[in-house]
Scaffold this motif. Structure first.
Motif, PDB file in Angstrom:
ATOM      1  N   THR A  28       0.850  -1.185   0.000  1.00  0.00           N
ATOM      2  CA  THR A  28       0.000   0.000   0.000  1.00  0.00           C
ATOM      3  C   THR A  28       0.887   1.237   0.000  1.00  0.00           C
ATOM      4  OG1 THR A  28      -0.090   0.320   2.394  1.00  0.00           O
ATOM      5  CG2 THR A  28      -1.644  -1.287   1.443  1.00  0.00           C
ATOM      6  N   HIS A  29       0.269   2.405   0.030  1.00  0.00           N
ATOM      7  CA  HIS A  29       1.044   3.648   0.093  1.00  0.00           C
ATOM      8  C   HIS A  29       1.761   3.788   1.435  1.00  0.00           C
ATOM      9  CE1 HIS A  29       0.011   5.496  -3.712  1.00  0.00           C
ATOM     10  NE2 HIS A  29      -1.175   4.947  -3.575  1.00  0.00           N
ATOM     11  N   ALA A  30       1.457   2.924   2.362  1.00  0.00           N
ATOM     12  CA  ALA A  30       2.110   2.939   3.674  1.00  0.00           C
ATOM     13  C   ALA A  30       3.254   1.931   3.732  1.00  0.00           C
ATOM     14  CB  ALA A  30       1.089   2.648   4.767  1.00  0.00           C
ATOM     15  N   ILE A  31       3.802   1.581   2.581  1.00  0.00           N
ATOM     16  CA  ILE A  31       4.834   0.544   2.506  1.00  0.00           C
ATOM     17  C   ILE A  31       6.036   0.837   3.405  1.00  0.00           C
ATOM     18  CG2 ILE A  31       5.912   1.531   0.448  1.00  0.00           C
ATOM     19  CD1 ILE A  31       6.505  -1.377  -0.440  1.00  0.00           C
ATOM     20  N   ALA A  32       6.409   2.115   3.501  1.00  0.00           N
ATOM     21  CA  ALA A  32       7.583   2.455   4.316  1.00  0.00           C
ATOM     22  C   ALA A  32       7.368   2.111   5.789  1.00  0.00           C
ATOM     23  CB  ALA A  32       7.923   3.938   4.162  1.00  0.00           C
ATOM     24  N   GLY A  33       6.148   2.144   6.248  1.00  0.00           N
ATOM     25  CA  GLY A  33       5.863   1.767   7.630  1.00  0.00           C
ATOM     26  C   GLY A  33       5.544   0.291   7.767  1.00  0.00           C
ATOM     27  N   GLU A  34       4.843  -0.255   6.798  1.00  0.00           N
ATOM     28  CA  GLU A  34       4.429  -1.653   6.855  1.00  0.00           C
ATOM     29  C   GLU A  34       5.587  -2.624   6.622  1.00  0.00           C
ATOM     30  OE1 GLU A  34      -0.090  -0.873   5.201  1.00  0.00           O
ATOM     31  OE2 GLU A  34       1.418  -1.690   3.852  1.00  0.00           O
ATOM     32  N   SER A  35       6.547  -2.207   5.824  1.00  0.00           N
ATOM     33  CA  SER A  35       7.691  -3.070   5.492  1.00  0.00           C
ATOM     34  C   SER A  35       8.984  -2.289   5.681  1.00  0.00           C
ATOM     35  CB  SER A  35       7.578  -3.556   4.041  1.00  0.00           C
ATOM     36  OG  SER A  35       6.386  -4.254   3.826  1.00  0.00           O
ATOM     37  N   ALA A  36       9.090  -1.627   6.818  1.00  0.00           N
ATOM     38  CA  ALA A  36      10.199  -0.693   7.063  1.00  0.00           C
ATOM     39  C   ALA A  36      11.575  -1.328   6.882  1.00  0.00           C
ATOM     40  CB  ALA A  36      10.068  -0.090   8.458  1.00  0.00           C
ATOM     41  N   ALA A  37      11.782  -2.500   7.425  1.00  0.00           N
ATOM     42  CA  ALA A  37      13.112  -3.122   7.338  1.00  0.00           C
ATOM     43  C   ALA A  37      13.492  -3.400   5.884  1.00  0.00           C
ATOM     44  CB  ALA A  37      13.148  -4.408   8.157  1.00  0.00           C
ATOM     45  N   GLU A  38      12.543  -3.922   5.110  1.00  0.00           N
ATOM     46  CA  GLU A  38      12.826  -4.248   3.711  1.00  0.00           C
ATOM     47  C   GLU A  38      13.052  -2.982   2.889  1.00  0.00           C
ATOM     48  OE1 GLU A  38      10.290  -5.383   5.512  1.00  0.00           O
ATOM     49  OE2 GLU A  38      10.271  -7.563   5.397  1.00  0.00           O
TER      50      GLU A  38
END
Length: 56
Positions: A28-38
């Motif tokens: 989603t547009h929240a990828i930086a928070g949802e998949s922060a490590a990756e």
């Protein structure tokens, strides 16, 4: 779904041959928070590559 991510990725690769393009299905547009490590891993790798290329 509004956009076809795979199609957009293919078009970006065709138009920007030097670009790094990744399509993350289900992201989603929240990828930086949802998949922060990756995301952080890829950003840091990109910055390392840019730094290495500018020193060459």
């Amino acid at each position: 779904m509004i956009h076809d991510g795979a199609k957009a990725g293919d078009r970006a690769r065709a138009l920007l041959p030097d670009a790094r393009v990744e399509v993350w299905p289900g992201a989603t547009h929240a990828i930086a928070g949802e998949s922060a490590a990756e995301v952080n891993e890829r950003v840091l790798a990109f910055l390392d590559d840019v730094d290495r290329e500018t020193r060459s």
